[in-house]
Design a protein around this motif. Structure first.
Motif, PDB file in Angstrom:
ATOM      1  N   PRO A 105       0.822-114.287 -51.189  1.00 47.36           N
ATOM      2  CA  PRO A 105       0.041-115.318 -50.492  1.00 47.36           C
ATOM      3  C   PRO A 105       0.705-115.695 -49.173  1.00 47.36           C
ATOM      4  O   PRO A 105       1.890-115.468 -48.966  1.00 47.36           O
ATOM      5  CB  PRO A 105       0.074-116.506 -51.460  1.00 47.36           C
ATOM      6  N   GLU A 133       3.453-107.530 -56.250  1.00 46.08           N
ATOM      7  CA  GLU A 133       2.462-108.567 -55.984  1.00 46.08           C
ATOM      8  C   GLU A 133       2.978-109.924 -56.435  1.00 46.08           C
ATOM      9  O   GLU A 133       3.628-110.048 -57.465  1.00 46.08           O
ATOM     10  CB  GLU A 133       1.164-108.255 -56.740  1.00 46.08           C
ATOM     11  N   LYS A 139       1.189-113.783 -56.833  1.00 45.22           N
ATOM     12  CA  LYS A 139      -0.038-114.546 -56.657  1.00 45.22           C
ATOM     13  C   LYS A 139       0.131-115.940 -57.239  1.00 45.22           C
ATOM     14  O   LYS A 139       0.950-116.168 -58.132  1.00 45.22           O
ATOM     15  CB  LYS A 139      -1.234-113.827 -57.262  1.00 45.22           C
ATOM     16  N   SER A 189      -1.794-119.068 -59.149  1.00 47.14           N
ATOM     17  CA  SER A 189      -2.909-119.196 -60.066  1.00 47.14           C
ATOM     18  C   SER A 189      -3.095-120.659 -60.455  1.00 47.14           C
ATOM     19  O   SER A 189      -2.127-121.347 -60.786  1.00 47.14           O
ATOM     20  CB  SER A 189      -2.653-118.351 -61.320  1.00 47.14           C
TER      21      SER A 189
END
Length: 121
Positions: free
Chosen positions: A12, A77, A79, A81
């Protein structure tokens, strides 16, 4: 303040992390960031990542003592949430010539926790 982020891993935007942790990073370099999250009482979570080295680290600290630490490289990755399980930072790790992927999730709310596991894929 301006940020220059060189993405070698999928992650992000730094401003999304600022919104997620509801604070500025305590360490902010070109590709390395560290956030501290007070969990109430004497418990603190320190989450840091380095995009150039594709590494993440999560440390639970109580009264200045480390009580749990997960440090991983080869992160493919990161991320953020927001779901019924809480506010979580989820990392996926994959390795060459392996059928398994690893993941670890740092949950901030409703309970602070670090969960680690492997999946076939």
């Amino acid at each position: 303040m301006s940020f220059t982020v060189v993405l070698y891993t999928k992650a992000p935007d730094i401003y999304e992390f600022v919104g997620f942790f509801e604070q500025e990073p305590v360490r902010c370099e070109e590709v390395e960031f560290e956030f501290r999250y007070g969990c109430g009482g004497d418990l603190e979570l320190v989450f840091s990542f380095n995009l150039a080295q594709t590494s993440v680290q999560a440390v639970l600290v109580s009264r200045g003592n480390t009580i749990a630490c997960v440090c991983k490289e080869s992160v493919s990755e990161i991320k953020l949430s927001y779901d019924r399980d809480g506010f979580r930072v989820i990392t996926m790790l994959s390795y060459e010539n392996s059928e398994f992927k690893e993941s670890f999730a740092v949950t901030l709310d409703p309970l602070v926790s670090i969960n680690y596991g492997q999946i076939r894929g």
